[in-house]
Structure formats: C-alpha cells, structure tokens
Design a protein around this motif. Structure first.
Motif, PDB file in Angstrom:
ATOM      1  N   GLY A  49       0.787 -13.922  10.087  1.00 66.44           N
ATOM      2  CA  GLY A  49       0.188 -12.663  10.525  1.00 66.44           C
ATOM      3  C   GLY A  49      -0.733 -12.086   9.463  1.00 66.44           C
ATOM      4  N   CYS A  50      -1.540 -11.158   9.888  1.00 69.68           N
ATOM      5  CA  CYS A  50      -2.507 -10.515   8.994  1.00 69.68           C
ATOM      6  C   CYS A  50      -1.817  -9.429   8.170  1.00 69.68           C
ATOM      7  CB  CYS A  50      -3.649  -9.906   9.810  1.00 69.68           C
ATOM      8  SG  CYS A  50      -4.881  -9.067   8.794  1.00 69.68           S
ATOM      9  N   ILE A  51      -1.946  -9.505   6.847  1.00 71.05           N
ATOM     10  CA  ILE A  51      -1.339  -8.486   5.984  1.00 71.05           C
ATOM     11  C   ILE A  51      -2.385  -7.532   5.399  1.00 71.05           C
ATOM     12  CG2 ILE A  51       0.739  -9.815   5.464  1.00 71.05           C
ATOM     13  CD1 ILE A  51      -0.536 -10.595   2.771  1.00 71.05           C
ATOM     14  N   ARG A  52      -3.622  -7.651   5.879  1.00 71.67           N
ATOM     15  CA  ARG A  52      -4.667  -6.724   5.437  1.00 71.67           C
ATOM     16  C   ARG A  52      -4.279  -5.301   5.874  1.00 71.67           C
ATOM     17  NH1 ARG A  52      -8.998  -7.878   3.292  1.00 71.67           N
ATOM     18  NH2 ARG A  52      -9.208  -9.967   4.123  1.00 71.67           N
ATOM     19  N   GLY A  53      -4.402  -4.362   4.968  1.00 71.18           N
ATOM     20  CA  GLY A  53      -4.013  -2.981   5.243  1.00 71.18           C
ATOM     21  C   GLY A  53      -2.555  -2.698   4.889  1.00 71.18           C
TER      22      GLY A  53
ATOM     23  N   ASN B 243       0.824  -1.209   0.000  1.00 72.67           N
ATOM     24  CA  ASN B 243       0.000   0.000   0.000  1.00 72.67           C
ATOM     25  C   ASN B 243       0.859   1.260   0.000  1.00 72.67           C
ATOM     26  OD1 ASN B 243      -2.412  -1.347  -0.135  1.00 72.67           O
ATOM     27  ND2 ASN B 243      -2.765  -1.350   2.062  1.00 72.67           N
ATOM     28  N   GLY B 244       2.070   1.173   0.521  1.00 71.13           N
ATOM     29  CA  GLY B 244       3.000   2.301   0.457  1.00 71.13           C
ATOM     30  C   GLY B 244       3.393   2.593  -0.984  1.00 71.13           C
ATOM     31  N   HIS B 245       3.685   1.546  -1.747  1.00 71.68           N
ATOM     32  CA  HIS B 245       3.984   1.722  -3.172  1.00 71.68           C
ATOM     33  C   HIS B 245       2.777   2.329  -3.890  1.00 71.68           C
ATOM     34  CE1 HIS B 245       6.821  -1.933  -2.678  1.00 71.68           C
ATOM     35  NE2 HIS B 245       7.589  -0.861  -2.790  1.00 71.68           N
ATOM     36  N   LEU B 246       1.612   1.779  -3.601  1.00 72.44           N
ATOM     37  CA  LEU B 246       0.392   2.243  -4.263  1.00 72.44           C
ATOM     38  C   LEU B 246       0.108   3.713  -3.943  1.00 72.44           C
ATOM     39  CD1 LEU B 246      -1.646   1.088  -6.223  1.00 72.44           C
ATOM     40  CD2 LEU B 246      -3.045   0.394  -4.283  1.00 72.44           C
ATOM     41  N   ASP B 247       0.431   4.131  -2.732  1.00 71.82           N
ATOM     42  CA  ASP B 247       0.285   5.537  -2.342  1.00 71.82           C
ATOM     43  C   ASP B 247       1.150   6.432  -3.231  1.00 71.82           C
ATOM     44  OD1 ASP B 247      -0.360   7.811  -0.524  1.00 71.82           O
ATOM     45  OD2 ASP B 247       1.743   7.600   0.069  1.00 71.82           O
ATOM     46  N   ILE B 248       2.404   6.034  -3.454  1.00 74.54           N
ATOM     47  CA  ILE B 248       3.303   6.827  -4.299  1.00 74.54           C
ATOM     48  C   ILE B 248       2.814   6.813  -5.747  1.00 74.54           C
ATOM     49  CG2 ILE B 248       5.663   7.019  -5.208  1.00 74.54           C
ATOM     50  CD1 ILE B 248       5.422   7.837  -2.241  1.00 74.54           C
ATOM     51  N   ILE B 249       2.347   5.675  -6.220  1.00 75.20           N
ATOM     52  CA  ILE B 249       1.826   5.578  -7.589  1.00 75.20           C
ATOM     53  C   ILE B 249       0.630   6.514  -7.765  1.00 75.20           C
ATOM     54  CG2 ILE B 249       0.645   4.074  -9.253  1.00 75.20           C
ATOM     55  CD1 ILE B 249       2.375   1.729  -8.029  1.00 75.20           C
ATOM     56  N   ALA B 250      -0.311   6.470  -6.838  1.00 77.88           N
ATOM     57  CA  ALA B 250      -1.523   7.297  -6.935  1.00 77.88           C
ATOM     58  C   ALA B 250      -1.179   8.785  -6.895  1.00 77.88           C
ATOM     59  CB  ALA B 250      -2.486   6.943  -5.803  1.00 77.88           C
TER      60      ALA B 250
ATOM     61  N   PHE C 119      11.998  12.927  -5.117  1.00 80.54           N
ATOM     62  CA  PHE C 119      11.705  12.146  -3.918  1.00 80.54           C
ATOM     63  C   PHE C 119      10.351  12.561  -3.374  1.00 80.54           C
ATOM     64  CE2 PHE C 119      16.421  12.334  -3.865  1.00 80.54           C
ATOM     65  CZ  PHE C 119      16.665  10.982  -3.991  1.00 80.54           C
ATOM     66  N   MET C 120       9.503  11.578  -3.114  1.00 77.51           N
ATOM     67  CA  MET C 120       8.184  11.838  -2.549  1.00 77.51           C
ATOM     68  C   MET C 120       8.106  11.104  -1.215  1.00 77.51           C
ATOM     69  SD  MET C 120       4.489  11.223  -4.408  1.00 77.51           S
ATOM     70  CE  MET C 120       4.667  12.514  -5.625  1.00 77.51           C
ATOM     71  N   MET C 121       7.799  11.831  -0.173  1.00 81.38           N
ATOM     72  CA  MET C 121       7.661  11.209   1.141  1.00 81.38           C
ATOM     73  C   MET C 121       6.393  10.376   1.166  1.00 81.38           C
ATOM     74  SD  MET C 121      10.355  12.138   2.596  1.00 81.38           S
ATOM     75  CE  MET C 121      10.018  11.273   4.105  1.00 81.38           C
ATOM     76  N   THR C 122       6.524   9.182   1.702  1.00 79.57           N
ATOM     77  CA  THR C 122       5.356   8.325   1.815  1.00 79.57           C
ATOM     78  C   THR C 122       4.397   8.897   2.859  1.00 79.57           C
ATOM     79  OG1 THR C 122       4.628   6.038   2.046  1.00 79.57           O
ATOM     80  CG2 THR C 122       6.259   6.790   3.607  1.00 79.57           C
ATOM     81  N   ASN C 123       3.173   8.523   2.757  1.00 80.03           N
ATOM     82  CA  ASN C 123       2.184   8.855   3.761  1.00 80.03           C
ATOM     83  C   ASN C 123       2.660   8.255   5.090  1.00 80.03           C
ATOM     84  OD1 ASN C 123      -0.208   8.526   5.427  1.00 80.03           O
ATOM     85  ND2 ASN C 123      -1.404   8.948   3.586  1.00 80.03           N
ATOM     86  N   ALA C 124       2.554   8.989   6.163  1.00 72.01           N
ATOM     87  CA  ALA C 124       3.025   8.513   7.474  1.00 72.01           C
ATOM     88  C   ALA C 124       2.416   7.162   7.840  1.00 72.01           C
ATOM     89  CB  ALA C 124       2.707   9.548   8.553  1.00 72.01           C
ATOM     90  N   GLU C 125       1.224   6.902   7.348  1.00 73.55           N
ATOM     91  CA  GLU C 125       0.532   5.642   7.609  1.00 73.55           C
ATOM     92  C   GLU C 125       1.333   4.427   7.122  1.00 73.55           C
ATOM     93  OE1 GLU C 125      -3.767   3.647   6.308  1.00 73.55           O
ATOM     94  OE2 GLU C 125      -3.289   5.696   5.724  1.00 73.55           O
ATOM     95  N   TYR C 126       2.216   4.656   6.125  1.00 78.17           N
ATOM     96  CA  TYR C 126       2.978   3.553   5.536  1.00 78.17           C
ATOM     97  C   TYR C 126       4.477   3.657   5.786  1.00 78.17           C
ATOM     98  CZ  TYR C 126      -1.445   3.357   3.041  1.00 78.17           C
ATOM     99  OH  TYR C 126      -2.775   3.309   2.726  1.00 78.17           O
ATOM    100  N   SER C 127       4.892   4.513   6.683  1.00 79.39           N
ATOM    101  CA  SER C 127       6.324   4.797   6.857  1.00 79.39           C
ATOM    102  C   SER C 127       7.127   3.602   7.374  1.00 79.39           C
ATOM    103  CB  SER C 127       6.522   5.994   7.778  1.00 79.39           C
ATOM    104  OG  SER C 127       5.991   5.722   9.056  1.00 79.39           O
ATOM    105  N   TYR C 128       6.486   2.635   7.952  1.00 80.36           N
ATOM    106  CA  TYR C 128       7.155   1.445   8.490  1.00 80.36           C
ATOM    107  C   TYR C 128       7.117   0.267   7.512  1.00 80.36           C
ATOM    108  CZ  TYR C 128       2.416  -0.142   8.970  1.00 80.36           C
ATOM    109  OH  TYR C 128       1.132  -0.497   8.680  1.00 80.36           O
ATOM    110  N   LEU C 129       6.416   0.434   6.433  1.00 80.85           N
ATOM    111  CA  LEU C 129       6.042  -0.674   5.556  1.00 80.85           C
ATOM    112  C   LEU C 129       7.094  -0.961   4.489  1.00 80.85           C
ATOM    113  CD1 LEU C 129       3.782  -2.643   4.863  1.00 80.85           C
ATOM    114  CD2 LEU C 129       2.648  -0.805   3.628  1.00 80.85           C
ATOM    115  N   SER C 130       7.410  -2.238   4.313  1.00 75.64           N
ATOM    116  CA  SER C 130       8.296  -2.675   3.233  1.00 75.64           C
ATOM    117  C   SER C 130       7.810  -4.029   2.721  1.00 75.64           C
ATOM    118  CB  SER C 130       9.738  -2.805   3.727  1.00 75.64           C
ATOM    119  OG  SER C 130       9.852  -3.902   4.623  1.00 75.64           O
ATOM    120  N   SER C 131       8.218  -4.356   1.510  1.00 78.05           N
ATOM    121  CA  SER C 131       7.865  -5.666   0.953  1.00 78.05           C
ATOM    122  C   SER C 131       8.439  -6.789   1.805  1.00 78.05           C
ATOM    123  CB  SER C 131       8.389  -5.791  -0.487  1.00 78.05           C
ATOM    124  OG  SER C 131       7.737  -4.878  -1.328  1.00 78.05           O
TER     125      SER C 131
END
Length: 160
Positions: free
Chosen positions: A139-143, A15-22, A116-128
């Motif tokens: 674990g749950c990967i929803r979201g 979702n972090g990638h998708l945020d940057i794409i959008a 460089f585009m800063m990710t949304n703070a909601e996804y700042s911890y997220l990596s593939s």
C-alpha cells in the motif's frame, strides 16, 4: 532552559510523531527525541538507524536533538537535566497506558512531569505498526511518513 524529552520506539517515525515534535519545538527551548530500546519488540529498523531517520526529518528544527537510550526514562531525564516528558495521544485508548507510565515515572522521580499533547486529528489513526503493515502489503505510505524516509521503509520491508 526548559527541556522536554519525547520518548518512543519510532519504528518508523510517522507524520504523527513529526507533528508532536514540531509542536513541542515551539513550546520548549529544547526537545530531545529519545529512541528507547523496547525489549518486547523486534524492530524493523535498528536503534541507530531510527536515530538517523529522525535526524534526517528533523534537520530543520534547530532546538530538536535525537538520541537513543537503554534504561529507565527517568535516568535519561536526570542525565539531560530535563523535567518534562512529552507524550502524544491519538485517542482515549492511548491515555490509559500513558497515564500509568506517567504515574510510574513521577513515582520514580517526583521532579518529572508528563505533558500530554493531542495529535492533530489528521493523524489520529496513524501508528508505526499500521505503516509497516500497509507497506508490507504494497500500500501507499505517502502522507503517513515523511517523504524523505519512504524509500528507506519500502526497501527494508522488501529486504533490500
């Protein structure tokens, strides 16, 4: 036409990638998401599978295209007549590596700029990598990833 290229391994797209794409799709006339072959990594998904997963989750963005490429990013940029590399940053720790890559790409082709585009703070911890680890241990990967590809990830992790 202003074309941006958003490169990465996207294994899997988050979702972090998708945020940057959008967000990139709002700024540029066209965004080309390019799945690059990383010879140092063995992927969960094959390159063509990653391309298809990204196409599935970006289908609602008419100005987003998805392709794969094996080689220097600047060569891909020249082929597509693109001048901007779009990169998402999660934290300051990402910046050092990405800054070096931006300088190298600019050295190889002075016409290429990196945005460089800063990710949304909601996804700042997220990596593939984190997504794969969470999924591997049940674990749950929803979201964390687009809902449309959760089953694909879990099935691949389980070896189905």
């Amino acid at each position: 036409m202003k074309i941006a290229v958003y490169p990465g391994s996207f294994d899997p797209v988050t979702n972090g990638h998708l945020d940057i794409i959008a967000r990139g799709a709002k700024v540029f006339d066209e965004v080309i998401v390019v799945v690059l072959v990383n010879v140092d990594k063995k992927g969960l998904f094959k390159i063509d599978e990653r391309v298809e997963l990204i196409k599935r989750v970006t289908k609602d963005y008419p100005n987003v295209k998805v392709q794969s490429f094996n080689g220097l990013l600047v060569d891909f940029m020249r082929q597509k007549k693109a001048t901007v590399i779009l990169k998402g940053l999660r934290a300051v720790s990402d910046f050092e590596y990405e800054f070096q890559m931006a300088l190298m790409n600019n050295k190889l082709d002075p016409e290429v700029e990196t945005l460089f585009m800063m990710t949304n703070a909601e996804y700042s911890y997220l990596s593939s990598s984190a997504v794969k680890q969470v999924a591997k241990f049940g674990g749950c990967i929803r979201g964390l990833v687009p809902d449309e590809i959760i089953v694909d990830i879990i099935s691949r992790i389980k070896g189905e």
